[in-house]
Scaffold this active site. Structure first.
Site, PDB file in Angstrom:
ATOM      1  N   GLY A  31       0.812  -1.218   0.000  1.00 48.15           N
ATOM      2  CA  GLY A  31       0.000   0.000   0.000  1.00 48.15           C
ATOM      3  C   GLY A  31       0.839   1.258   0.000  1.00 48.15           C
ATOM      4  O   GLY A  31       2.039   1.226  -0.272  1.00 48.15           O
ATOM      5  N   HIS A  34       2.524   4.617  -5.042  1.00 49.57           N
ATOM      6  CA  HIS A  34       3.104   5.713  -5.828  1.00 49.57           C
ATOM      7  C   HIS A  34       3.277   5.205  -7.257  1.00 49.57           C
ATOM      8  O   HIS A  34       2.924   4.050  -7.563  1.00 49.57           O
ATOM      9  CB  HIS A  34       4.423   6.179  -5.202  1.00 49.57           C
ATOM     10  N   HIS A  37       4.603   1.620  -7.912  1.00 47.29           N
ATOM     11  CA  HIS A  37       3.633   0.519  -7.826  1.00 47.29           C
ATOM     12  C   HIS A  37       2.763   0.480  -9.095  1.00 47.29           C
ATOM     13  O   HIS A  37       2.465  -0.584  -9.623  1.00 47.29           O
ATOM     14  CB  HIS A  37       2.707   0.713  -6.624  1.00 47.29           C
ATOM     15  N   GLN A  61       7.565  -9.405   8.221  1.00 44.28           N
ATOM     16  CA  GLN A  61       8.807  -8.899   7.641  1.00 44.28           C
ATOM     17  C   GLN A  61       9.348  -7.653   8.347  1.00 44.28           C
ATOM     18  O   GLN A  61      10.334  -7.075   7.914  1.00 44.28           O
ATOM     19  CB  GLN A  61       8.649  -8.654   6.140  1.00 44.28           C
ATOM     20  N   GLY A 147       9.316  -5.124  -8.177  1.00 46.91           N
ATOM     21  CA  GLY A 147      10.156  -4.012  -8.614  1.00 46.91           C
ATOM     22  C   GLY A 147      11.640  -4.305  -8.435  1.00 46.91           C
ATOM     23  O   GLY A 147      12.045  -4.950  -7.466  1.00 46.91           O
ATOM     24  N   LYS A 149      13.541  -2.099  -7.652  1.00 45.32           N
ATOM     25  CA  LYS A 149      13.901  -1.225  -6.525  1.00 45.32           C
ATOM     26  C   LYS A 149      14.364  -2.064  -5.326  1.00 45.32           C
ATOM     27  O   LYS A 149      15.345  -1.757  -4.676  1.00 45.32           O
ATOM     28  CB  LYS A 149      12.673  -0.382  -6.165  1.00 45.32           C
ATOM     29  N   ARG A 187       8.319   5.180   1.842  1.00 43.64           N
ATOM     30  CA  ARG A 187       8.947   5.802   3.016  1.00 43.64           C
ATOM     31  C   ARG A 187       9.421   7.235   2.738  1.00 43.64           C
ATOM     32  O   ARG A 187       9.808   7.931   3.684  1.00 43.64           O
ATOM     33  CB  ARG A 187      10.110   4.947   3.514  1.00 43.64           C
TER      34      ARG A 187
HETATM   35  P1  AMP Z   1       6.151  -2.177  -1.250  1.00 41.62           P
HETATM   36  O1  AMP Z   1       4.740  -1.698  -1.242  1.00 41.62           O
HETATM   37  O2  AMP Z   1       7.150  -1.146  -0.820  1.00 41.62           O
HETATM   38  O3  AMP Z   1       6.325  -3.503  -0.563  1.00 41.62           O
HETATM   39  O4  AMP Z   1       6.504  -2.440  -2.769  1.00 41.62           O
HETATM   40  C1  AMP Z   1       5.703  -3.266  -3.570  1.00 41.62           C
HETATM   41  C2  AMP Z   1       6.390  -3.511  -4.867  1.00 41.62           C
HETATM   42  O5  AMP Z   1       6.624  -2.265  -5.515  1.00 41.62           O
HETATM   43  C3  AMP Z   1       7.769  -4.181  -4.710  1.00 41.62           C
HETATM   44  O6  AMP Z   1       7.924  -5.184  -5.710  1.00 41.62           O
HETATM   45  C4  AMP Z   1       8.723  -3.040  -4.913  1.00 41.62           C
HETATM   46  O7  AMP Z   1       9.979  -3.440  -5.428  1.00 41.62           O
HETATM   47  C5  AMP Z   1       7.976  -2.197  -5.942  1.00 41.62           C
HETATM   48  N1  AMP Z   1       8.444  -0.812  -5.925  1.00 41.62           N
HETATM   49  C6  AMP Z   1       8.578   0.003  -4.861  1.00 41.62           C
HETATM   50  N2  AMP Z   1       9.104   1.190  -5.227  1.00 41.62           N
HETATM   51  C7  AMP Z   1       9.310   1.120  -6.564  1.00 41.62           C
HETATM   52  C8  AMP Z   1       9.838   2.025  -7.534  1.00 41.62           C
HETATM   53  N3  AMP Z   1      10.267   3.228  -7.214  1.00 41.62           N
HETATM   54  N4  AMP Z   1       9.901   1.609  -8.819  1.00 41.62           N
HETATM   55  C9  AMP Z   1       9.476   0.363  -9.174  1.00 41.62           C
HETATM   56  N5  AMP Z   1       8.966  -0.541  -8.309  1.00 41.62           N
HETATM   57  C10 AMP Z   1       8.887  -0.169  -7.025  1.00 41.62           C
END
Ligand code: AMP
Length: 282
Positions: A31, A34, A37, A61, A147, A149, A187
């Protein structure tokens, strides 16, 4: 878009789509969405007939001293964004649905989880691997998009999918950045204006390494890592780690080659931990 909170319902919905021969993709998120996602959802749309986005802040995690309790929750905004992005289902189970009182199983992708973020965040990747395994089982996708990332996470998930014989194509989507180069992250909203400036050191270090390689041809790994340390220190951030590793094995490289990745994690201020990475030779 269907909003699904129970595993049974999710499994049923996915099964019905599969019966009619449709290709299903899964995009796991926590969630606070941005553009990063949304780009994953876009990738998923192009790779499948039906897109399931999961939204689950996974307690397993986070360690005791991390930000699970304060992790940003913007459900209404997130579900609207997910719907507008063209997803077919939003899977957002309550914690009790994913972790019953008697829950006791842990998935460990051993070697790949040890270094980099695994050192600073013990148990983190077991939490990720366990929840992703559950999400794979419940949504039964043909494709899953993660991602780049979170590079170590992506490599771990690829290994997990292979080791546990999942017939799932894992897509690694490129990092989406702000105009000035900062990698988008949920974050980033914790950064005050000074921290926001300081956070640019991650991208600056990556660009500096690439530029050195471009202009000098060959540069020693140690030189690039020293330079990274200097850039991060000068910006006033705390370097948690900087490594140059092979993009498939995450083993440190002795010399720069076509598969070398520079990955780093820094703390901005007392609490905002940011990561970034890039291939060094395009
Ligand atoms: P999170 O919600 O932070 O757990 O991220 C969910 C997914 O979004 C993960 O696979 C991340 O690697 C991907 N993600 C987060 N930030 C970015 C970004 N700036 N560019 C591409 N993918 C991203």
């Amino acid at each position: 878009m269907k909003i699904v909170r129970s595993s049974k319902e999710m499994y049923g919905l996915s099964g019905r789509w599969k019966k009619t021969g449709q290709i299903i993709s899964l995009v796991p998120t926590m969630g606070c969405l941005h553009e990063g996602h949304l780009s994953l959802i876009h990738n998923a749309r192009n790779a499948s007939d039906r897109v399931i986005v999961s939204l689950f802040v996974n307690p397993m995690q986070f360690s005791q001293n991390e930000d699970f309790d304060s992790y940003p929750n913007q459900f209404k905004r997130d579900s609207e964004l997910i719907e507008n992005s063209g997803a077919d289902a939003l899977f957002c189970p309550p914690v009790e649905e994913m972790y019953s009182e008697t829950f006791q199983t842990r998935i460990t992708v051993s070697k790949l989880s040890r270094g980099m973020c695994g050192k600073d965040r013990p148990g983190h990747f077991d939490g990720v691997a366990t929840v992703v395994t559950k999400l794979f089982n419940v949504t039964d996708p043909d494709v899953a998009v993660f991602g780049q990332k979170d590079f170590q996470q992506l490599v771990i998930i690829r290994q997990l999918a292979e080791d546990l014989s999942y017939n799932i194509k894992i897509i690694g989507a490129p990092i989406v950045r702000e105009k000035d180069g900062l990698a988008m992250s949920s974050r980033n909203i914790y950064l005050d204006p000074e921290g926001r400036k300081c956070a640019l050191c991650l991208y600056e270090a990556i660009q500096a390494s690439k530029n050195m390689l471009r202009t000098l041809g060959e540069v020693a790994v140690e030189t690039l890592l020293e330079n990274t340390k200097k850039i991060v220190g000068r910006a006033g951030a705390k370097l948690e780690y900087a490594v140059i590793v092979n993009e498939f094995t995450l083993v440190p490289d002795d010399y720069i080659n076509n598969h070398s990745i520079l990955a780093l994690a820094v703390k901005v201020g007392d609490s905002v931990r940011l990561i970034d990475n890039s291939k060094l030779i395009a």
